[in-house]
Write an enzyme that holds these catalytic residues in place. Structure first.
Site, PDB file in Angstrom:
ATOM      1  N   MET A  15       0.861  -1.079  -0.297  1.00  0.00           N
ATOM      2  CA  MET A  15      -0.130   0.033  -0.150  1.00  0.00           C
ATOM      3  C   MET A  15       0.821   0.976   0.021  1.00  0.00           C
ATOM      4  SD  MET A  15      -1.540  -0.154   3.775  1.00  0.00           S
ATOM      5  CE  MET A  15      -0.734   0.263   4.975  1.00  0.00           C
ATOM      6  N   ARG A  54      -3.825  -2.704  11.049  1.00  0.00           N
ATOM      7  CA  ARG A  54      -3.375  -2.318  12.177  1.00  0.00           C
ATOM      8  C   ARG A  54      -3.364  -3.335  13.540  1.00  0.00           C
ATOM      9  NH1 ARG A  54      -6.415   3.809  12.166  1.00  0.00           N
ATOM     10  NH2 ARG A  54      -4.607   4.792  10.599  1.00  0.00           N
ATOM     11  N   TYR A  96       4.311   3.104  12.106  1.00  0.00           N
ATOM     12  CA  TYR A  96       3.922   2.984  11.019  1.00  0.00           C
ATOM     13  C   TYR A  96       2.221   2.605  10.628  1.00  0.00           C
ATOM     14  CZ  TYR A  96       6.058  -2.059  10.558  1.00  0.00           C
ATOM     15  OH  TYR A  96       6.187  -3.433  10.715  1.00  0.00           O
ATOM     16  N   GLU A  97       1.531   2.822   9.924  1.00  0.00           N
ATOM     17  CA  GLU A  97       0.191   2.176  10.182  1.00  0.00           C
ATOM     18  C   GLU A  97      -0.994   3.236  10.990  1.00  0.00           C
ATOM     19  OE1 GLU A  97      -1.502   0.919   7.893  1.00  0.00           O
ATOM     20  OE2 GLU A  97       0.655  -0.327   7.440  1.00  0.00           O
ATOM     21  N   GLY A  98      -0.230   4.254  11.380  1.00  0.00           N
ATOM     22  CA  GLY A  98      -0.999   5.189  12.508  1.00  0.00           C
ATOM     23  C   GLY A  98       0.054   5.428  13.519  1.00  0.00           C
TER      24      GLY A  98
END
Length: 569
Positions: free
Chosen positions: A161, A294, A427-429
């Site tokens: 992604m 997540r 990462y991933e927020g």
């Protein structure tokens, strides 16, 4: 030291703490019987122990590198990924009509955690594909699904992604990548993306990118973003990789850890792409993939915590240093070493049980369509991600401390866990964003989902009072404190007051959840090791919730009291 996948821990967890029985009562997951579950965990554990774990040091010592425009992966990684693909582990939760197993996310998350503990750098590759598979299942056209899903599920092709750009990190809406219609149903994608995990490799097949970009005339910000599928090779008429697309790896990031995972800077130069979902529906589609990731990233933190604990325990058993208590004769007899190892083990269990609860909620929401399960899954996702990764970092760091001076020496391998896991909180927020999501978006229901979960905890606590009166009282009191803090939180109209205490609120919630899940574990293992571990957690670690909640309810005024100049003084 050899890694041992926590298969028996998961068997105990699914039998007694986070039961899979409700899933098995649904039509969708009726085939995920106890025998099937145990067989899957056993086989995945063997693969992790025997094939993936030996690759852990290879990835660190022989990093992926770019050679004449080709990404060369670490020794053994291609065979390791082939073992993952051939075992069907990529498509565990994917739809059977495209070649997936259709298994619960609970099992996918468990296997993902075990792979992360064995070799985190390599586990990132199937994790990215799994997220893309779910996004395409929900948002891809029939033509895209028919072509791409079977190859992604089989592991013949891999997925990524692409969100981040040099000027657009957490602020995704600031991206500048452009998509121009080609007039034939395809689009021309131009722009640069950074931090793309497994953005390219030398495994063969195809690398399929989900790319966020903006169509002409689309509004600024996240509302104007669309999502496109851009393969490295454009499939030919037979669905095989054909002409090279206009996407190239410019460079690989030189990272603190995760050296075996190629993190790419990708340049898109009028690359051909296909729209996924509606125009300007990119964020909704991408969030399907991000929420999957997540949960998986929380599992990465837990997996590294497990591996770091095993590594530290093995060292402590052998190391002789100073006068110690107990029969071991090693540093295990030192009270502080015992404190560290017990903390590592207790927190890893708490984080694992929270993640399993999250995964079961996701599965129940899919199987039943019940909005309450959907709300439960949404509430637990930021807690799983942030607490799981923070636990991984803390446990890995503590593992270095158990090793003493030898932990600071790279040859022992203890430092690698710290370096590899550190990025999972980013990462991933970032974990701060996860906490802000918890206290804002996840509380838009007025705290209803949170209160329902606290009610459930107290019902279980009541059932445990006669057996463990002190432990039950401690968990009950902590749950009531959590309820009061949540009531305070939802009463705050100024979101800055929520955000100022978001991280401690999330960690306090995790502490209370951990106390509840440890108590359930003790109820199932009375007089055994798990009861002893529950006593350690509830008596020594659960009390941290009080200080965390005091911080959470302090408001934002003092955070903004100092000017920028005063901070720098």
């Amino acid at each position: 030291m050899p890694y041992r996948a926590p298969v028996e821990d998961y068997n105990f967890l699914f039998d007694h703490v986070v039961s899979l029985e409700p899933l098995r009562q649904t039509e969708r997951f009726a085939e995920a019987t106890d025998d099937v579950t145990r067989a899957i965990l056993t086989e995945a554990g063997k693969m992790c122990d025997e094939i993936l774990a030996p690759l852990q040091r290879n990835g660190d010592l022989h990093p992926a590198h770019l050679e004449n425009g080709v990404v060369r992966t670490s020794p053994g990684f291609e065979d390791g990924f082939k073992a993952i693909a051939d075992g069907g582990w990529v498509g565990m939760a994917a739809q059977p009509e495209y070649g997936g197993m259709g298994l619960p996310m609970a099992l996918t998350a468990a296997v993902g955690e075990m792979m992360s503990g064995a070799c985190l750098s390599l586990q990132l590759a199937p994790l990215m594909s799994q997220g893309q598979i779910e996004a395409l299942e929900h948002h891809g056209s029939d033509e895209i699904k028919a072509l791409y899903l079977p190859k992604l599920i089989s592991g013949e092709w891999t997925g990524t992604m692409n969100l981040t750009e040099p000027q657009a990190g957490s602020d995704v809406g600031a991206l500048t990548s452009k998509a121009e219609p080609n007039g034939d149903g395809t689009y021309s994608i131009t722009g640069q993306k950074i931090y793309i995990s497994w953005g390219d490799h030398d495994f063969g097949g195809n690398v399929c990118h989900l790319v966020l970009a903006r169509l002409p005339g689309a509004p600024e910000g996240t509302k104007g973003i669309s999502l496109f599928l851009v393969p490295k090779f454009i499939p030919d008429e037979d669905g095989n990789p054909g002409k090279r697309n206009g996407v190239n790896t410019v460079s690989l990031e030189h990272k603190m850890g995760l050296h075996g995972s190629p993190t790419c800077v990708l340049e898109y130069d009028k690359a051909t792409g296909w729209l996924v979902g509606p125009e300007q529906g990119g964020m909704a589609a991408m969030f399907t993939m991000m929420n999957n990731a997540r949960l998986g990233v929380g599992g990465q933190g837990i997996g590294v915590a497990e591996a770091a604990f095993q590594h530290a325990l093995a060292y402590a058993k052998d190391r002789r240093q100073g006068r110690t208590s107990g029969p071991e004769g090693s540093i295990l007899g030192h009270a502080d070493v015992r404190r560290m190892l017990s903390t590592m083990k207790a927190d890893t269990f708490a984080a694992r049980a929270i993640a399993a609860s999250n995964a079961v909620a996701i599965d129940m929401a899919k199987a039943t369509g019940d909005k309450a399960w959907k709300a439960r899954a949404a509430l637990l996702t930021p807690i799983t991600k942030a607490f799981g990764t923070d636990t991984g970092i803390a446990v890995a760091d503590m593992g270095v401390q158990v090793h003493g001076g030898m932990g600071f020496v790279e040859e022992t391998g203890a430092a690698q866990f710290v370096r590899d896991v550190r990025v999972t909180a980013i990462y991933e927020g970032t974990n701060g964003i996860q906490a802000m999501d918890l206290v804002a978006r996840k509380m838009m229901d007025g705290g209803e989902a949170a209160m329902a979960l606290l009610d459930e905890i107290e019902a279980d606590v009541e059932a445990a009072r006669e057996v463990f009166p002190r432990l039950a009282t401690d968990v009950w009191n902590a749950t009531e404190s959590m309820r009061e803090a949540t009531e305070w939180l939802v009463a705050q109209s100024d979101l800055q007051n929520r955000f100022a205490g978001a991280v401690p609120y999330l960690h306090a919630f995790a502490r209370v959840l951990g106390g509840h899940l440890h108590l359930k574990s003790a109820m199932a293992d009375r007089g055994g090791a798990r009861e002893k571990m529950a006593r350690f957690y509830i008596q020594r670690m659960l009390p941290e919730h009080a200080a965390l909640l005091a911080h959470a309810q302090a408001g934002a005024e003092d955070l903004y009291a100092l000017s920028a100049d005063e901070l720098a003084a």
